[in-house]
Design an enzyme around this catalytic site. Structure first.
Site, PDB file in Angstrom:
ATOM      1  N   LYS A   1       2.336  -3.397   7.245  1.00 24.90           N
ATOM      2  CA  LYS A   1       2.598  -3.563   5.814  1.00 24.90           C
ATOM      3  C   LYS A   1       4.028  -3.153   5.468  1.00 24.90           C
ATOM      4  CE  LYS A   1       0.248  -4.715   2.946  1.00 24.90           C
ATOM      5  NZ  LYS A   1       0.036  -6.078   2.377  1.00 24.90           N
TER       6      LYS A   1
ATOM      7  N   THR B   1       0.828  -1.196   0.000  1.00 29.18           N
ATOM      8  CA  THR B   1       0.000   0.000   0.000  1.00 29.18           C
ATOM      9  C   THR B   1       0.862   1.245   0.000  1.00 29.18           C
ATOM     10  OG1 THR B   1      -1.558   1.284   1.366  1.00 29.18           O
ATOM     11  CG2 THR B   1      -0.103  -0.221   2.518  1.00 29.18           C
ATOM     12  N   ASP B   2       0.306   2.341  -0.490  1.00 28.85           N
ATOM     13  CA  ASP B   2       1.028   3.614  -0.427  1.00 28.85           C
ATOM     14  C   ASP B   2       1.093   4.164   0.993  1.00 28.85           C
ATOM     15  OD1 ASP B   2      -1.643   4.296  -0.163  1.00 28.85           O
ATOM     16  OD2 ASP B   2      -1.647   5.816  -1.733  1.00 28.85           O
ATOM     17  N   GLU B   3       0.317   3.586   1.911  1.00 24.11           N
ATOM     18  CA  GLU B   3       0.289   4.105   3.275  1.00 24.11           C
ATOM     19  C   GLU B   3       1.594   3.859   4.030  1.00 24.11           C
ATOM     20  OE1 GLU B   3      -3.316   3.629   5.509  1.00 24.11           O
ATOM     21  OE2 GLU B   3      -4.456   3.176   3.693  1.00 24.11           O
TER      22      GLU B   3
ATOM     23  N   TYR C   1      -1.651  -0.552  11.071  1.00 22.00           N
ATOM     24  CA  TYR C   1      -1.841  -1.181   9.761  1.00 22.00           C
ATOM     25  C   TYR C   1      -0.676  -0.881   8.833  1.00 22.00           C
ATOM     26  CZ  TYR C   1      -3.232  -1.330   4.862  1.00 22.00           C
ATOM     27  OH  TYR C   1      -3.240  -1.535   3.512  1.00 22.00           O
TER      28      TYR C   1
END
Length: 335
Positions: free
Chosen positions: A155, A124-126, A151
């Site tokens: 990741k 994810t870009d997060e 979260y």
């Protein structure tokens, strides 16, 4: 080609399974724990000759190793979608995120190392944290990691494990970091389907804080086509960022949903903001476009959003059973 798709009954995983069946002759084995976020209905009716569904935990080493061992062809691969992915849930209880996102990825890495199978890891870009609203830059493959929630931290940990196994053990792997997905089969706890189903069920649309937070939206079909493109043409060991130039503030998205559904664009409630809410995500997808020739199909966010609204309107029986409990959970948080 035979693909093992972890999390293949989830939102973006099931969209990928459908895309593979439509655009290739591959066989697919789905491994999914079938938690609340999975949807067996998303896989119902698919060819049993081409799709096999196995219920199980991605952190179960024996199960995972046995499934990976069945991938014996030169183009066979594991596509790793399985993840706990809802930020709000990670703030309430991080433990499932540690098990699935970190231990599960480690388990897969050991299995593909043992059996010499290729892995594509979905991220994810997060993991990059956030950007200022007026920052001219976007996330690239070289952006430093600054995760801000349990979260995104889990990741980020998984991404680092994959790269370490590539370098230390010559595991054949590629990675992709994608912006926020929307489309059919997304759980109603997520931002866009929550607002759509609020309107459909006669409730009120909810907006975190002032709604200034910006997300870079991509339709799940485009994410699927990008992942298949990486499987077919991606360079081993490389990371590709997937985005469709879909930056919109949460306020813009809420107003567009309301307008498309025939309501006043300001007919929403402001609610308590999320703790540690990232301000802006923005993807620079230059590498995958220039090196692999990928392009998104949904270039008009409004068109993709209208199709998504129509899908939820036509699939009430799928989302209505979960709606009340989701809204009760948000209400307890003042959201």
């Amino acid at each position: 080609m035979h693909l093992l798709v972890t999390g293949g009954a989830g939102f973006i995983g099931s969209n990928f399974v459908h895309h593979v069946l439509e655009h290739t002759d591959a066989r697919v084995t789905v491994l999914d724990a079938m938690t609340y976020a999975a949807s067996p209905a998303a896989l119902a009716g698919l060819s049993q000759e081409r799709v096999r569904v196995v219920q199980g935990d991605v952190a179960d080493a024996d199960l995972v190793s046995g499934l990976v061992a069945q991938l014996t062809g030169p183009d066979d691969a594991v596509v790793h979608y399985a993840a706990e992915s809802h930020n709000d849930n990670s703030l309430r209880d991080p433990s499932p995120f540690i098990r699935t996102n970190i231990i599960g990825t480690y388990t897969l890495l050991e299995a593909v190392r043992q059996h010499g199978v290729r892995l594509h890891h979905i991220s994810t870009d997060e993991v990059y944290g956030d950007l200022e609203l007026d920052d001219p830059d976007k996330f690239t493959e070289h952006t430093a990691y600054r995760p801000s929630s349990p979260y995104s931290a889990s990741k980020a940990s998984a991404d680092h494990l994959v790269r370490a196994w590539v370098r230390s053990f010559d595991v054949r792997a590629t990675l992709s970091n994608c912006s926020n997905n929307y489309g059919p089969w997304q759980h109603v706890e997520k931002f866009i389907p929550r607002q759509i189903t609020n309107v459909l069920s006669g409730g009120r649309v909810k907006l975190y804080g002032a709604g200034a937070n910006v997300r870079d939206w991509i339709h799940a079909d485009d994410h699927s086509s990008a992942v298949l493109c990486i499987l077919e043409r991606g360079e081993q060991g490389q990371t590709y960022l997937i985005g469709a130039d879909g930056e919109r503030s949460n306020l813009e998205v809420v107003r567009l949903i309301l307008s498309l559904m025939g309501h006043d664009a300001d007919d929403f409630d402001h609610v308590t903001d999320r703790a540690g809410h990232d301000l802006r995500y923005a993807i620079d997808a230059t590498r995958i476009r220039e090196e692999l020739g990928w392009r998104p199909g949904f270039r008009d966010f409004e068109e993709g959003l209208q199709r998504t609204i129509d899908w939820y309107a036509d699939h009430r029986a799928w989302w209505e059973p979960a709606k009340q409990s989701v809204e009760q959970s948000y209400a307890r948080q003042g959201q």
